[in-house]
Design a protein around this motif. Structure first.
Motif, PDB file in Angstrom:
ATOM      1  N   GLU A   1      -2.669  -4.403  -0.479  1.00  0.00           N
ATOM      2  CA  GLU A   1      -2.878  -3.408  -1.536  1.00  0.00           C
ATOM      3  C   GLU A   1      -4.067  -2.519  -1.192  1.00  0.00           C
ATOM      4  OE1 GLU A   1      -0.722  -3.206  -3.860  1.00  0.00           O
ATOM      5  OE2 GLU A   1       0.058  -5.195  -4.325  1.00  0.00           O
ATOM      6  N   MET A   2      -4.077  -1.319  -1.779  1.00  0.00           N
ATOM      7  CA  MET A   2      -5.222  -0.419  -1.641  1.00  0.00           C
ATOM      8  C   MET A   2      -5.455   0.334  -2.941  1.00  0.00           C
ATOM      9  SD  MET A   2      -5.945   2.832   0.891  1.00  0.00           S
ATOM     10  CE  MET A   2      -6.301   1.805   2.317  1.00  0.00           C
TER      11      MET A   2
ATOM     12  N   GLN B   1       0.829  -1.205   0.000  1.00  0.00           N
ATOM     13  CA  GLN B   1       0.000   0.000   0.000  1.00  0.00           C
ATOM     14  C   GLN B   1       0.864   1.256   0.000  1.00  0.00           C
ATOM     15  OE1 GLN B   1      -2.481  -0.197   3.474  1.00  0.00           O
ATOM     16  NE2 GLN B   1      -3.811  -1.789   2.645  1.00  0.00           N
TER      17      GLN B   1
ATOM     18  N   CYS C   1      -0.274   5.055   0.742  1.00  0.00           N
ATOM     19  CA  CYS C   1      -1.319   6.036   1.027  1.00  0.00           C
ATOM     20  C   CYS C   1      -0.836   7.005   2.109  1.00  0.00           C
ATOM     21  CB  CYS C   1      -2.625   5.361   1.457  1.00  0.00           C
ATOM     22  SG  CYS C   1      -2.527   4.343   2.925  1.00  0.00           S
TER      23      CYS C   1
ATOM     24  N   VAL D   1      -4.140   8.293  -2.312  1.00  0.00           N
ATOM     25  CA  VAL D   1      -4.102   6.849  -2.563  1.00  0.00           C
ATOM     26  C   VAL D   1      -3.550   6.626  -3.961  1.00  0.00           C
ATOM     27  CG1 VAL D   1      -5.472   4.737  -2.788  1.00  0.00           C
ATOM     28  CG2 VAL D   1      -6.087   6.443  -1.057  1.00  0.00           C
TER      29      VAL D   1
ATOM     30  N   ASN E   1      -8.192   1.821   7.678  1.00  0.00           N
ATOM     31  CA  ASN E   1      -7.137   0.928   7.224  1.00  0.00           C
ATOM     32  C   ASN E   1      -5.824   1.216   7.950  1.00  0.00           C
ATOM     33  OD1 ASN E   1      -5.763  -0.853   4.947  1.00  0.00           O
ATOM     34  ND2 ASN E   1      -4.620   1.057   5.006  1.00  0.00           N
TER      35      ASN E   1
ATOM     36  N   ARG F   1      -9.337  -3.232  -1.175  1.00  0.00           N
ATOM     37  CA  ARG F   1      -8.057  -3.758  -0.696  1.00  0.00           C
ATOM     38  C   ARG F   1      -7.821  -5.184  -1.192  1.00  0.00           C
ATOM     39  NH1 ARG F   1      -7.661  -2.799   5.762  1.00  0.00           N
ATOM     40  NH2 ARG F   1      -9.326  -4.370   5.771  1.00  0.00           N
TER      41      ARG F   1
ATOM     42  N   GLY G   1      -4.683   2.959  -7.728  1.00  0.00           N
ATOM     43  CA  GLY G   1      -4.128   2.487  -6.464  1.00  0.00           C
ATOM     44  C   GLY G   1      -2.783   1.830  -6.632  1.00  0.00           C
ATOM     45  N   SER G   2      -2.512   0.867  -5.743  1.00  0.00           N
ATOM     46  CA  SER G   2      -1.216   0.188  -5.708  1.00  0.00           C
ATOM     47  C   SER G   2      -1.257  -1.186  -6.348  1.00  0.00           C
ATOM     48  CB  SER G   2      -0.752   0.039  -4.248  1.00  0.00           C
ATOM     49  OG  SER G   2      -1.629  -0.836  -3.530  1.00  0.00           O
ATOM     50  N   CYS G   3      -2.429  -1.628  -6.819  1.00  0.00           N
ATOM     51  CA  CYS G   3      -2.631  -3.029  -7.198  1.00  0.00           C
ATOM     52  C   CYS G   3      -2.226  -3.298  -8.642  1.00  0.00           C
ATOM     53  CB  CYS G   3      -4.097  -3.409  -6.989  1.00  0.00           C
ATOM     54  SG  CYS G   3      -4.403  -5.179  -7.191  1.00  0.00           S
TER      55      CYS G   3
END
Length: 453
Positions: free
Chosen positions: A382-383, A131, A133, A147, A186, A231, A368-370
């Protein structure tokens, strides 16, 4: 739930919430400049989750290192907290670019007399706490979250012009409104259950040993976007559910694959256009969803790193997947593209696509991070923020295409814009093959038949 044609999912911890303001921030220098402004204006707190932090990373405009920025905030009484990933032995090779609490890093904190509070957190063995954020003034009316996927990496500190060497392209969003409470939740959940909090040198700072209270109220509405914080978490990772503190609706799951389900759901629902930027598309289920969309006549553009790592041999099962993915390229409504800018020597240099985003039908997006590989979809922490607000999504698309194509697409609808992307990227590929550096923008077509990334 949103009434939009692209549905959100119900498998995750956090519900859809209305009344949000979403501001996309493209590339590292503009994004970190805005984050620094928010940190410098913070009244109560600055909290962030860190996956990778390179020693040579510096913030824009002469602000110094990450700790220069954070220690200045701490010195004026702001509660500054970091959750940093600590790689295990299976991921030890990634420690070189992580702030994982090595003896040298602990010495650095001592030398600085740093006022930040840190807890280190491992992932399930072999995975990453990925993640990225930020949360400014948690619990306040003006609570602001950021994010995305931008690492604290000198290659990310670039402008959208992408002039020079070693450039990364990346994005994040700034979020204010009710859904910021889910980024808040989170962070508290991860802080309170950080794996290293009870071990020697698993924490830093005078305030690092105390747990945090969960959020007890929703931030005020700031806009018209419907947002869902989504997530990936490994099964059994969190035990403290805190389902409804203060009347706020949460539904904390023990293990989440919400990012995976949302990508599949959104691709299935697409009617006109799908635009993806991602480091990897390495999951057969996602490829199958994209094939279905192409068969329905949806225009699809996939932007990915132009130069994947091809040094390793490709095993038979991997080759079978690549052959299946190559089928995407047989559809005239599909484009695989990379981006390249002008280097210091005047020649084209690949720009590494590190962004993780998808835009659908000019009305819905996720950032996001995914990544679209099995680690991010089924095991990493992940978010992403998925959001529906056509004006915001359309403006996001126009800004991205202005960067990649050097073309204003404000007058184009989503389908016409993707068709224009294909036209320009294919013309740039012809110029690339002819050795002509005079492209339009940065995008150029890649060949799926030879692409193994």
């Amino acid at each position: 739930m949103s009434s939009a044609a692209i549905p959100f999912v119900q498998s995750g911890s956090y519900p859809t919430r209305r009344g949000n303001l979403v501001r996309p921030l493209i590339d590292g220098e503009p994004a970190f400049r805005r984050i620094c402004e928010a940190v410098e204006g913070a009244r109560f707190s600055v909290w962030l989750t860190v996956a990778f932090l390179w020693p040579t990373f510096e913030m824009p405009d002469g602000r110094g290192s990450l700790f220069d920025v954070l220690d200045r905030a701490a010195a004026r009484g702001i509660d500054v907290r970091l959750i940093c990933w600590r790689p295990d032995e299976e991921t030890a090779g990634l420690r070189r670019n992580a702030f994982w609490g090595s003896p040298e890093q602990i010495d650095l904190l001592h030398q600085r007399r740093s006022g930040v509070n840190i807890r280190w957190d491992r992932a399930h063995p072999g995975f990453c706490q990925h993640q990225k954020c930020w949360l400014v003034d948690a619990g306040a009316e003006n609570e602001t979250a950021f994010v995305g996927g931008i690492n604290l990496n000198p290659h990310s500190m670039v402008t959208p012009a992408h002039d020079g060497e070693g450039q990364n392209h990346d994005v994040l969003i700034e979020l204010t409104g009710p859904s910021a409470v889910d980024v808040h939740h989170n962070f508290v959940q991860r802080w309170n259950e950080a794996s290293e909090r009870l071990v020697n040198e698993g924490c830093w700072g005078a305030g690092s040993t105390a747990n945090l209270p969960f959020p007890s109220r929703l931030p005020a509405e700031h806009g018209s976007a419907v947002v869902q914080i989504q997530r990936t978490t490994h099964a059994g990772r969190y035990v403290n559910t805190q389902a409804s503190p203060g009347g706020i609706s949460f539904n904390i799951a023990s293990g989440e694959e919400t990012n995976f389900h949302q990508y599949c759901t959104a691709i299935h629902a697409a009617r006109r256009s799908i635009y993806i930027e991602n480091q990897y598309v390495d999951v057969p289920e996602i490829v199958d969803c994209l094939l279905g969309a192409l068969q329905r006549g949806v225009d699809v553009v996939l932007l990915t790193p132009a130069q994947p790592d091809v040094r390793l041999p490709v095993p038979a099962e991997r080759r079978a997947f690549l052959n299946a993915r190559m089928t995407l390229g047989t559809y005239p409504n599909f484009l695989l593209a990379g981006i390249a800018g002008i280097g210091a020597d005047g020649h084209r240099k690949s720009i590494y696509v590190h962004a993780k985003l998808m835009l659908v039908d000019d009305e819905w997006a996720t950032v996001g991070s995914c990544n679209l590989h099995r680690f991010s979809l089924f095991g990493n922490g992940e978010m992403n923020a998925a959001f529906s607000e056509p004006n915001t999504v359309r403006a996001f698309r126009c800004e991205l295409f202005r960067e990649h194509l050097d073309q204003d697409t404000v007058a184009c609808d989503d389908r016409a814009a993707l068709q224009l992307f294909r036209k320009i990227a294919r013309a740039n590929r012809s110029r690339f093959e002819a050795g002509d550096p005079a492209w339009q923008g940065h995008a150029f077509e890649l060949d799926l038949a030879t692409y193994v990334g």
